[in-house]
Design a protein around this motif. Structure first.
Motif, mmCIF file in Angstrom:
data_model
loop_
_atom_site.group_PDB
_atom_site.id
_atom_site.type_symbol
_atom_site.label_atom_id
_atom_site.label_comp_id
_atom_site.label_asym_id
_atom_site.label_seq_id
_atom_site.Cartn_x
_atom_site.Cartn_y
_atom_site.Cartn_z
ATOM 1 N N VAL A 33 15.192 -15.254 10.428
ATOM 2 C CA VAL A 33 14.333 -14.433 9.407
ATOM 3 C C VAL A 33 12.870 -14.424 9.443
ATOM 4 O O VAL A 33 12.560 -15.487 9.317
ATOM 5 C CB VAL A 33 14.972 -14.312 7.940
ATOM 6 C CG1 VAL A 33 14.352 -13.309 7.074
ATOM 7 C CG2 VAL A 33 16.577 -14.481 7.930
ATOM 8 N N THR A 34 12.289 -13.076 9.572
ATOM 9 C CA THR A 34 10.916 -13.213 9.650
ATOM 10 C C THR A 34 10.549 -12.147 8.521
ATOM 11 O O THR A 34 10.729 -11.048 8.358
ATOM 12 C CB THR A 34 10.167 -12.613 10.932
ATOM 13 O OG1 THR A 34 10.919 -13.672 12.135
ATOM 14 C CG2 THR A 34 8.905 -12.781 11.038
ATOM 15 N N GLN A 35 9.560 -12.734 7.644
ATOM 16 C CA GLN A 35 9.261 -11.914 6.472
ATOM 17 C C GLN A 35 7.734 -12.397 6.245
ATOM 18 O O GLN A 35 7.232 -13.611 6.388
ATOM 19 C CB GLN A 35 10.149 -12.120 5.184
ATOM 20 C CG GLN A 35 10.154 -13.512 4.495
ATOM 21 C CD GLN A 35 11.380 -13.505 3.611
ATOM 22 O OE1 GLN A 35 12.591 -13.221 4.012
ATOM 23 N NE2 GLN A 35 11.126 -13.985 2.484
ATOM 24 N N THR A 36 6.942 -11.580 5.701
ATOM 25 C CA THR A 36 5.753 -11.493 5.771
ATOM 26 C C THR A 36 4.966 -11.218 4.227
ATOM 27 O O THR A 36 5.485 -10.317 3.694
ATOM 28 C CB THR A 36 4.776 -10.537 6.705
ATOM 29 O OG1 THR A 36 5.316 -10.866 8.028
ATOM 30 C CG2 THR A 36 3.385 -10.713 6.467
ATOM 31 N N VAL A 37 3.970 -11.744 3.719
ATOM 32 C CA VAL A 37 3.121 -11.342 2.424
ATOM 33 C C VAL A 37 2.446 -10.327 2.751
ATOM 34 O O VAL A 37 1.792 -10.223 3.348
ATOM 35 C CB VAL A 37 2.230 -12.854 2.009
ATOM 36 C CG1 VAL A 37 1.911 -12.419 0.747
ATOM 37 C CG2 VAL A 37 3.420 -13.976 1.843
ATOM 38 N N PRO A 38 2.894 -9.237 1.875
ATOM 39 C CA PRO A 38 2.064 -7.825 2.248
ATOM 40 C C PRO A 38 0.375 -8.116 1.871
ATOM 41 O O PRO A 38 0.395 -8.872 0.709
ATOM 42 C CB PRO A 38 2.731 -6.984 1.205
ATOM 43 C CG PRO A 38 4.027 -7.816 1.068
ATOM 44 C CD PRO A 38 3.874 -8.980 1.018
ATOM 45 N N ARG A 39 -0.334 -7.485 2.525
ATOM 46 C CA ARG A 39 -1.949 -7.933 2.336
ATOM 47 C C ARG A 39 -2.103 -6.791 1.003
ATOM 48 O O ARG A 39 -2.941 -7.123 0.443
ATOM 49 C CB ARG A 39 -2.590 -7.409 3.306
ATOM 50 C CG ARG A 39 -2.490 -8.222 4.499
ATOM 51 C CD ARG A 39 -3.480 -7.982 5.766
ATOM 52 N NE ARG A 39 -3.323 -8.787 7.126
ATOM 53 C CZ ARG A 39 -3.951 -9.906 7.136
ATOM 54 N NH1 ARG A 39 -4.752 -10.157 6.262
ATOM 55 N NH2 ARG A 39 -3.460 -10.380 8.179
ATOM 56 N N GLU A 40 -1.365 -5.591 0.991
ATOM 57 C CA GLU A 40 -1.646 -4.817 0.014
ATOM 58 C C GLU A 40 -1.264 -5.191 -1.507
ATOM 59 O O GLU A 40 -1.967 -5.102 -2.235
ATOM 60 C CB GLU A 40 -0.663 -3.519 0.230
ATOM 61 C CG GLU A 40 -0.609 -2.790 1.531
ATOM 62 C CD GLU A 40 0.027 -3.589 2.364
ATOM 63 O OE1 GLU A 40 1.240 -3.831 2.392
ATOM 64 O OE2 GLU A 40 -0.261 -3.910 3.317
ATOM 65 N N TYR A 41 -0.345 -6.284 -1.732
ATOM 66 C CA TYR A 41 -0.173 -6.893 -2.932
ATOM 67 C C TYR A 41 -1.428 -7.563 -3.461
ATOM 68 O O TYR A 41 -1.819 -7.597 -4.582
ATOM 69 C CB TYR A 41 1.006 -8.077 -2.863
ATOM 70 C CG TYR A 41 1.303 -8.805 -3.954
ATOM 71 C CD1 TYR A 41 2.194 -8.062 -4.853
ATOM 72 C CD2 TYR A 41 0.592 -9.784 -4.092
ATOM 73 C CE1 TYR A 41 2.543 -9.360 -5.952
ATOM 74 C CE2 TYR A 41 0.866 -10.952 -5.248
ATOM 75 C CZ TYR A 41 1.670 -10.495 -6.139
ATOM 76 O OH TYR A 41 1.935 -11.128 -7.384
ATOM 77 N N TYR A 42 -2.320 -8.307 -2.645
ATOM 78 C CA TYR A 42 -3.519 -9.065 -3.055
ATOM 79 C C TYR A 42 -4.443 -7.838 -3.186
ATOM 80 O O TYR A 42 -5.401 -8.083 -4.050
ATOM 81 C CB TYR A 42 -3.780 -10.136 -1.939
ATOM 82 C CG TYR A 42 -2.935 -11.197 -1.872
ATOM 83 C CD1 TYR A 42 -3.155 -12.368 -2.740
ATOM 84 C CD2 TYR A 42 -1.571 -11.125 -1.049
ATOM 85 C CE1 TYR A 42 -2.130 -13.171 -2.651
ATOM 86 C CE2 TYR A 42 -0.802 -12.206 -1.129
ATOM 87 C CZ TYR A 42 -1.002 -13.292 -1.729
ATOM 88 O OH TYR A 42 -0.159 -14.222 -1.932
ATOM 89 N N LEU A 43 -4.494 -6.773 -2.466
ATOM 90 C CA LEU A 43 -5.454 -5.988 -2.734
ATOM 91 C C LEU A 43 -5.446 -5.086 -4.097
ATOM 92 O O LEU A 43 -6.224 -5.063 -4.682
ATOM 93 C CB LEU A 43 -5.595 -4.858 -1.565
ATOM 94 C CG LEU A 43 -6.077 -5.354 -0.187
ATOM 95 C CD1 LEU A 43 -5.661 -4.244 0.791
ATOM 96 C CD2 LEU A 43 -7.187 -5.685 -0.115
ATOM 97 N N LYS A 44 -4.179 -4.656 -4.370
ATOM 98 C CA LYS A 44 -3.833 -4.456 -5.668
ATOM 99 C C LYS A 44 -4.022 -5.169 -6.924
ATOM 100 O O LYS A 44 -4.941 -4.801 -7.738
ATOM 101 C CB LYS A 44 -2.503 -3.765 -5.741
ATOM 102 C CG LYS A 44 -2.093 -2.783 -4.814
ATOM 103 C CD LYS A 44 -0.537 -2.477 -4.950
ATOM 104 C CE LYS A 44 -0.224 -1.199 -4.256
ATOM 105 N NZ LYS A 44 1.507 -1.035 -4.168
#
Length: 233
Positions: free
Chosen positions: A215-226
């Motif tokens: 499994v490959t999953q990534t922390v969304p950058r948009e979450y931090y921008l919001k």
């Protein structure tokens, strides 16, 4: 953690200590296929540091070090990590690989958003309850930087050992002294909530063979921008 879960955890810790002691370098020196995949993922994302959870005697941590990453390798077995440090010195990567004894049932000893990438090969499918797995993945999410990737593997419910041996509940089955939490696909999906799920790939490993998901999953950058645009009052 219930009394039965704590007892199983301690039995498994002792079993792994004994196994590493009796079989030094038991998985060999070649990296696992998931580690090779992870190195490519991490490099493409610009990662320079890798945190490996459940590193054991270190075949994958050492590979990351040889590939130029700075590596923090953790495991709950001091015996395994002793072997890792000796191998790192022998391979000339001791300056890039550090170790820490850590039980993933406890919070990760790292600051928020301080880690580039996290790797865990068959660590999440140890004798961890579903609740403990969720808590661990939340900790990985906490310490990863925006855009940071988490690559992990788990044995799944299509594996030949699922349902065999001694059942401990919660899809945990013990066979040959090793307790394994076999993952249904819906658990993989649940662990990716609030992440970007990049890939779920089925593969086989070993002589049985073991059947796993990578499994490959990534922390969304948009979450931090919001979060930055919406400060709390």
């Amino acid at each position: 953690m219930s009394e039965s879960e704590e007892e199983l955890a301690e039995v498994q810790r002792a079993h792994w200590q004994q196994t590493y002691g009796e079989h030094p370098g038991m998985y060999g020196e070649e990296p696992s296929e998931p580690a090779v995949h992870a190195a490519a993922v991490f490099r493409a994302a610009g990662a320079r540091e890798v945190l490996e959870l459940g590193a054991g005697h270190g075949r994958d941590a050492l590979y990351f070090g040889r590939e130029g990453f700075s590596v923090m390798a953790t495991d709950f077995s001091p015996v395994g990590l002793e072997q890792l440090r000796a191998a790192a010195a022998a391979q000339g990567v001791a300056g890039r690989v550090t170790t820490a004894v850590h039980d993933v049932r406890e919070p990760l000893p790292f600051a928020d958003a301080s880690v580039d990438a996290v790797f865990a090969h068959m660590l999440l499918c140890m004798a961890l309850s579903t609740q403990e797995v969720h808590a661990l993945v939340a900790e990985v999410r906490r310490v990863l930087r925006p855009g940071g990737s988490f690559v992990y593997t788990v044995r799944h419910t299509g594996d030949v050992h699922y349902g065999a041996g001694t059942g401990h509940g919660d899809d945990i089955w013990e066979h040959g002294g090793f307790a394994v939490h076999f993952f249904p696909r819906d658990l993989v999906n649940a662990l990716a909530e609030s992440w970007t799920l990049d890939e779920v790939a089925a593969f086989e490993e070993g002589g049985l063979p073991r059947r796993l998901w990578r499994v490959t999953q990534t922390v969304p950058r948009e979450y931090y921008l919001k979060a930055q645009r919406c400060p709390t009052s």
